[in-house]
Design a protein around this motif. Structure first.
Motif, short mmCIF file in Angstrom:
data_model
loop_
_atom_site.label_atom_id
_atom_site.label_comp_id
_atom_site.label_asym_id
_atom_site.label_seq_id
_atom_site.Cartn_x
_atom_site.Cartn_y
_atom_site.Cartn_z
N VAL A 3 -0.29 10.39 16.56
CA VAL A 3 -0.28 11.52 15.63
C VAL A 3 -1.17 11.18 14.43
N ASP A 4 -1.51 12.21 13.65
CA ASP A 4 -2.42 12.03 12.53
C ASP A 4 -1.74 11.49 11.28
N ARG A 5 -0.47 11.88 11.07
CA ARG A 5 0.18 11.48 9.83
C ARG A 5 1.69 11.41 9.99
N PHE A 6 2.33 10.66 9.10
CA PHE A 6 3.78 10.59 9.00
C PHE A 6 4.17 11.10 7.61
N ASP A 7 5.44 11.49 7.48
CA ASP A 7 5.95 11.69 6.13
C ASP A 7 6.19 10.31 5.50
N ALA A 8 6.44 10.26 4.20
CA ALA A 8 6.52 8.99 3.47
C ALA A 8 7.59 8.04 4.02
N PRO A 9 8.84 8.51 4.28
CA PRO A 9 9.85 7.58 4.83
C PRO A 9 9.44 7.00 6.18
N SER A 10 8.86 7.84 7.04
CA SER A 10 8.44 7.35 8.35
C SER A 10 7.31 6.34 8.23
N GLU A 11 6.42 6.57 7.27
CA GLU A 11 5.30 5.65 7.05
C GLU A 11 5.80 4.26 6.68
N VAL A 12 6.71 4.20 5.72
CA VAL A 12 7.26 2.92 5.28
C VAL A 12 8.00 2.24 6.42
N ARG A 13 8.85 2.99 7.09
CA ARG A 13 9.63 2.43 8.18
C ARG A 13 8.73 1.91 9.30
N ALA A 14 7.69 2.68 9.63
CA ALA A 14 6.80 2.30 10.72
C ALA A 14 6.04 1.02 10.40
N VAL B 95 0.83 -1.20 0.00
CA VAL B 95 0.00 0.00 0.00
C VAL B 95 0.86 1.25 0.00
N ARG B 96 2.00 1.20 0.66
CA ARG B 96 2.90 2.36 0.75
C ARG B 96 4.19 2.14 -0.03
N ARG B 97 4.18 1.15 -0.95
CA ARG B 97 5.46 0.77 -1.56
C ARG B 97 5.90 1.73 -2.67
N GLY B 98 5.05 2.02 -3.66
CA GLY B 98 5.53 2.71 -4.84
C GLY B 98 6.52 1.80 -5.55
N SER B 99 7.72 2.26 -5.82
CA SER B 99 8.76 1.39 -6.37
C SER B 99 9.58 0.80 -5.23
N TRP B 100 10.16 -0.40 -5.48
CA TRP B 100 10.97 -1.03 -4.45
C TRP B 100 12.22 -0.21 -4.14
N ASP B 101 12.76 0.49 -5.13
CA ASP B 101 13.95 1.30 -4.89
C ASP B 101 13.65 2.42 -3.90
N VAL B 102 12.52 3.09 -4.09
CA VAL B 102 12.13 4.16 -3.17
C VAL B 102 11.80 3.57 -1.80
N PHE B 103 11.09 2.44 -1.80
CA PHE B 103 10.74 1.77 -0.55
C PHE B 103 12.01 1.45 0.25
N SER B 104 13.02 0.90 -0.41
CA SER B 104 14.27 0.54 0.26
C SER B 104 15.00 1.78 0.76
N GLU B 105 14.96 2.84 -0.04
CA GLU B 105 15.61 4.08 0.39
C GLU B 105 14.97 4.61 1.67
N TYR B 106 13.64 4.56 1.74
CA TYR B 106 12.94 5.02 2.94
C TYR B 106 13.30 4.16 4.15
N LEU B 107 13.45 2.84 3.92
CA LEU B 107 13.74 1.93 5.03
C LEU B 107 15.12 2.17 5.63
N GLU B 108 16.03 2.75 4.86
CA GLU B 108 17.37 3.01 5.38
C GLU B 108 17.38 4.13 6.41
N ARG B 109 16.33 4.94 6.46
CA ARG B 109 16.22 5.97 7.49
C ARG B 109 15.61 5.33 8.73
#
Length: 519
Positions: A390-401, A339-353
């Motif tokens: 909280v009501d929302r996260f930014d995209a990297p926090s959402e993926v990581r969470a 649901v929050r993936r988009g591309s796997w490259d972006v997903f992985s980049e977010y997970l590194e944070r």
């Protein structure tokens, strides 16, 4: 020492999962020589499924047409990949199948239909009159809560059902589903000659008769006495009348031979996805755990001393009849991550944070813990052991969470169930195990080395390996030992920090479950 298998031997395993059918073929050296996949939604679009299933918009129902299985097993629509699989079958490959916790209700006279199947004709037409219902609930179904409570009350409580059968009554299990059909469609139940799991049903098509239910797969029905390895009279009576005759016999969990497909081809008993994955990943020590990251997420291992609880499951060990397999299952796996993936490259980049946040997101009504669809976001201060919604996260926090939250829940409930944390090692499988960033988070959360196999579809690989084992058992050649899973890599860990974050998450889970109970 000579080779245990003939030079021209082929062993074929099927993985009939929620969204696709996979096949893996091994040669006499147990090396993969062919693999194919059929995606139900895209390759069989005329069934109009979503992610392989039909969703009931009015409730928790998740079903599939029995014809979807027949359609995919008959090779319709024809494709080069399926024709290749059929050529493997014709050459005498040994077969095994993975099942996705679905049952098939077969009408009176279906045994005669199976015995007279014509291999030159399509299965759809030949089996069109075999099913007593057009709808077959799957493991994602959550519409039988009242039946679960009725069964637990009749047996003596949820813990008593768990002690008896290995699991408390679960909505997706076959027992509660049968009770629902008996209560709401008694004519359908009365007209049913045989109730099969997908594993035994697909085997029945090949052998032209009713195949028995495998003990390990049968343990996930709330109907089998775990200690006696036989149908439980108490559980059967709490479910529906005359049920034992409709279920047929149970088969031993060890990969013993069952039937001959033709003179040169052996069909052994078929089992479920996670038992076959355990075989494919060659888990052989109580310190080993496997985490499967698929449509659902599961964690499983083996033990000699099971302790049934109100959460999780205990099954017979699929490759050692004297031991047991333990498993925890989460409904919200890859479909939730995507649901929050988009591309796997972006997903992985977010997970590194690495933000210190916690997310609980359920696209489907969750099994563990029992929580409805929804998303709850928290910022967490580990040092002060506090959190704030909280009501929302930014995209990297959402993926990581999402990813971190899933793995923290798996670790916490694993500890409660008695699985070792940190384990000696984790073997990761399933489609999402191909993502190295997810594996790095897994290694950090669990504090151990994480391994992967060459291919993420361990269920079909395990099925093929167990087919080879069954061939050996029939000929009493060797001990049937399976090859070890290859090491893919090792990651560092922050076990103590994640331990505190895990405790905060479990506190959030507890409050949400209590809040739901008061509503």
């Amino acid at each position: 020492m000579g080779r245990p298998f003939p030079e021209d031997a082929l062993f074929l395993g099927f993985d009939s999962s929620t969204q696709s059918l996979k096949a893996t073929a091994l040669d006499s050296r147990l090396a993969i020589v062919a693999s194919e996949i059929v995606h139900f939604a895209s390759d069989l679009p005329h069934y109009k499924t979503s992610d392989g299933v039909y969703r009931d918009p009015s409730g928790g129902g998740r079903i599939v047409s029995p014809n979807v299985d027949v359609g995919r097993s008959s090779g319709a629509p024809p494709r080069e990949a399926e024709e290749r699989e059929l050529r493997i079958l014709e050459s005498g490959g040994r077969l095994r199948q993975r099942a996705a916790a679905r049952q098939r209700l077969l009408e009176e006279g279906s045994s005669a239909i199976l015995a007279s199947l014509d291999p030159q004709s399509g299965l759809l037409l030949q089996l069109s009159e075999a099913f007593s219902t057009k709808e077959s609930p799957i493991w994602m179904d959550s519409s039988t809560t009242s039946q679960c409570r009725e069964i637990e009350k009749a047996v003596g409580g949820a813990l008593e059902v768990s002690t008896l059968t290995g699991s408390r009554a679960y909505e997706r299990f076959t027992g509660p589903q049968i009770r629902k059909i008996f209560e709401t469609q008694q004519d359908v139940y009365d007209d049913t000659e045989r109730i099969s799991l997908v594993s035994s049903f697909m085997a029945s098509i090949l052998i032209g008769g009713y195949a028995p239910i495998d003990e390990t797969d049968g343990a996930g029905m709330n109907l089998m006495d775990l200690k006696e390895r036989a149908w439980s009279k108490i559980a059967l009576e709490a479910t529906a009348p005359g049920l034992e005759e409709k279920l047929g016999k149970l088969a031993l969990p060890t990969p013993s031979p069952e039937f001959h497909f033709k003179k040169s081809c052996l069909v052994i008993q078929w089992s479920g996805d996670n038992p076959n994955s355990l075989a494919g990943l060659t888990l052989n020590s109580p310190g080993d755990l496997a985490i499967s990251l698929g449509t659902s997420d599961t964690i499983f291992g083996i033990t000699d001393h099971p302790q049934p609880r109100l959460e999780g499951h205990v099954f017979p060990n699929p490759v050692d009849s004297s031991g047991y397999m333990v498993m925890l299952c989460y409904k919200n796996g890859s479909l939730t991550r995507e649901v929050r993936r988009g591309s796997w490259d972006v997903f992985s980049e977010y997970l590194e944070r690495r933000p210190r946040k916690a997310g609980i997101y359920y696209k489907e009504h969750e099994i563990l813990p029992p929580l409805p669809v929804g998303y709850h976001r928290y910022t967490v201060d580990v040092d002060s052991a506090t959190e704030r919604e909280v009501d929302r996260f930014d995209a990297p926090s959402e993926v990581r969470a999402i990813v971190e939250g899933q793995l923290l829940s798996i670790r916490a409930h694993s500890e409660r169930f008695g699985l070792p944390v940190p384990p000696r090692r984790i073997v990761a499988t399933g489609g999402a195990s191909a993502n190295r960033s997810i594996l790095r988070v897994m290694a950090a959360v669990f504090g151990c080395a994480v391994y992967t196999v060459q291919r993420p579809d361990s269920a079909s690989l395990g099925a093929a390996l167990r087919a080879a084992h069954g061939w050996l058992c029939e000929r009493k050649a060797g001990d049937g030992a399976l090859p070890e899973a290859g090491r893919a890599g090792r990651r560092g860990w922050r076990l103590r920090a994640y331990g505190e974050l895990m405790r905060r998450r479990m506190e959030i889970e507890r409050r949400l479950v209590e809040k739901l109970g008061r509503q």
